[in-house]
Design an enzyme around this catalytic site. Sequence first.
Site, PDB file in Angstrom:
ATOM      1  N   SER A 197       0.839  -1.180   0.000  1.00 48.06           N
ATOM      2  CA  SER A 197       0.000   0.000   0.000  1.00 48.06           C
ATOM      3  C   SER A 197       0.887   1.247   0.000  1.00 48.06           C
ATOM      4  CB  SER A 197      -0.950  -0.038   1.194  1.00 48.06           C
ATOM      5  OG  SER A 197      -2.037   0.824   1.015  1.00 48.06           O
ATOM      6  N   ASP A 228      -8.607  -5.327  -5.780  1.00 53.58           N
ATOM      7  CA  ASP A 228      -8.206  -4.243  -4.885  1.00 53.58           C
ATOM      8  C   ASP A 228      -8.550  -2.900  -5.533  1.00 53.58           C
ATOM      9  OD1 ASP A 228      -6.981  -2.471  -3.154  1.00 53.58           O
ATOM     10  OD2 ASP A 228      -4.944  -3.006  -3.773  1.00 53.58           O
ATOM     11  N   HIS A 287      -5.855  -6.489  -1.653  1.00 61.75           N
ATOM     12  CA  HIS A 287      -4.819  -5.543  -1.226  1.00 61.75           C
ATOM     13  C   HIS A 287      -3.620  -6.259  -0.602  1.00 61.75           C
ATOM     14  CE1 HIS A 287      -3.812  -1.384  -0.846  1.00 61.75           C
ATOM     15  NE2 HIS A 287      -3.762  -1.364   0.460  1.00 61.75           N
TER      16      HIS A 287
END
Length: 489
Positions: free
Chosen positions: A178, A428, A453
Amino acid sequence: MEISMAINLLLFLCLIPFSFFVCNGVVIVPSYAAAAHRTLEHRGGALYETRYFMQTLDHFNYKPDGYMQFRQKYLVNDSFWEGRGAPIFVYAGNEGSIELFADNTGFMFDVAPSFKALLVFIEHRYYGESLPFGDVGNSSTLGYLSTTQALADFATLITDLKKNLSSEHSPVVAFGGSYGGMLAAWFRLKYPHVVIGSVASSAPILQFDDLVSPYTFIDIVTNDFKSESESCFKTIKNSWKEMDDTLRQPGGPQKLAKAFKLCRGAIPEYVPGWINSAFIYGAMTDYPTASNFLTPLPAFPVKQMCKAIDNPTAGNDTLSRLYAAMNIYYNYTGTESCFDLDSGSRIGFDSWDFQSCTEMILIEGGCRNESMFPAETYDYQKQLAYCKEAYKISPRPHWITTEFGGHDIKRVLKRFGSNIIFFNGLRDPWSGGGVLKSINPSLIAIVAPQGAHHVDLRFATEQDPVWLRNVRRKEIQIISKWLKQYYED
């Protein structure tokens, strides 16, 4: 529908997590720091040892105040390290306490024995315990919070650690998911003499400027739910007006509080935003195995939420269907007797809120008419007005692409960049801003249509599907190639 609730947790993580996402008036912060820290044991020993490094406050000027130092936390596991000259695997800390990311980055622990690697997890400045001024502070002291300062922190700490270990020639590989994945990619680009390669998982480095449509994020969330069940999608899409109408009726708020079994003191007007958050984070963490990242969830939470909506046990009306879905996301363990609408701590919120008002201007938040959420046009001016009011500053929306690039990335990085793995799972929502095609033979994009994710960075389990095992196998092969080349050179 007017909603004025600040939802805790992103997650550009988990995701996120990750920026100033606004849709239908809801602010979603991609901070994973609210998830409960779990003490893990790994192969009979402690998962990591906590250490601290005296870090320089300002790496980029020579004013006396900039020489001030603060304690930066980092975690170490040397259980598998072969010693001098052996690899060092470093996790680039995100927007939260470093323990949360260490506990959810099992891939590094899983592969460390075969690589005989030292594991280091570095906490991002202004998060967790790494607070230069003892707390988050105000807009004046927060001015030292930036991606460039964070990357300089990583480089400084790693260089010092290698010197203290008398292992200056150990190759370093960076990992991140991320926002941490973005930092890992930029770390390799900006400090190639410190890190020989990076695994950038679910890193939306193209979610800036005009590089991606502001509607892409919600489009992907919508497609996740629609692909599971058309009736589920329609129920969600039609529910917002029904909730809005209910709230406007005499006694409507009380009806909503009863329908969702709100705890005493919970504000019924916040229910739509609370539901919105569950659907978004459910899509982000739509893992193929049970998880406890942002909250305890079953495998395939989107499928399970749609099953709950399509086959409710408490009634057939819309509110009962939504209540059933919320029990999947917020009460999978069955321990909650009521919902207080405050799903977690606000640790990390203020720091990320500031970052999303300076340079991390991630372009998302619009909802098309076809979306499962109420239609809303993306409006940067809302964010600008909020930042001026909250911090007396204006965002710099073009700085990230000026500092790290992004425009014409295939042409620019083709001959300049090397040794980065970009993993993205297409379920995601952040994958819309990710690198989805390889740029050159060593800037490699790995795309998993079923992936969520940074699922590749999670601990391996016996229940992992074949496609996920293959993704990790490919990443291991690529890292092995980097290290082989390094030692040959």
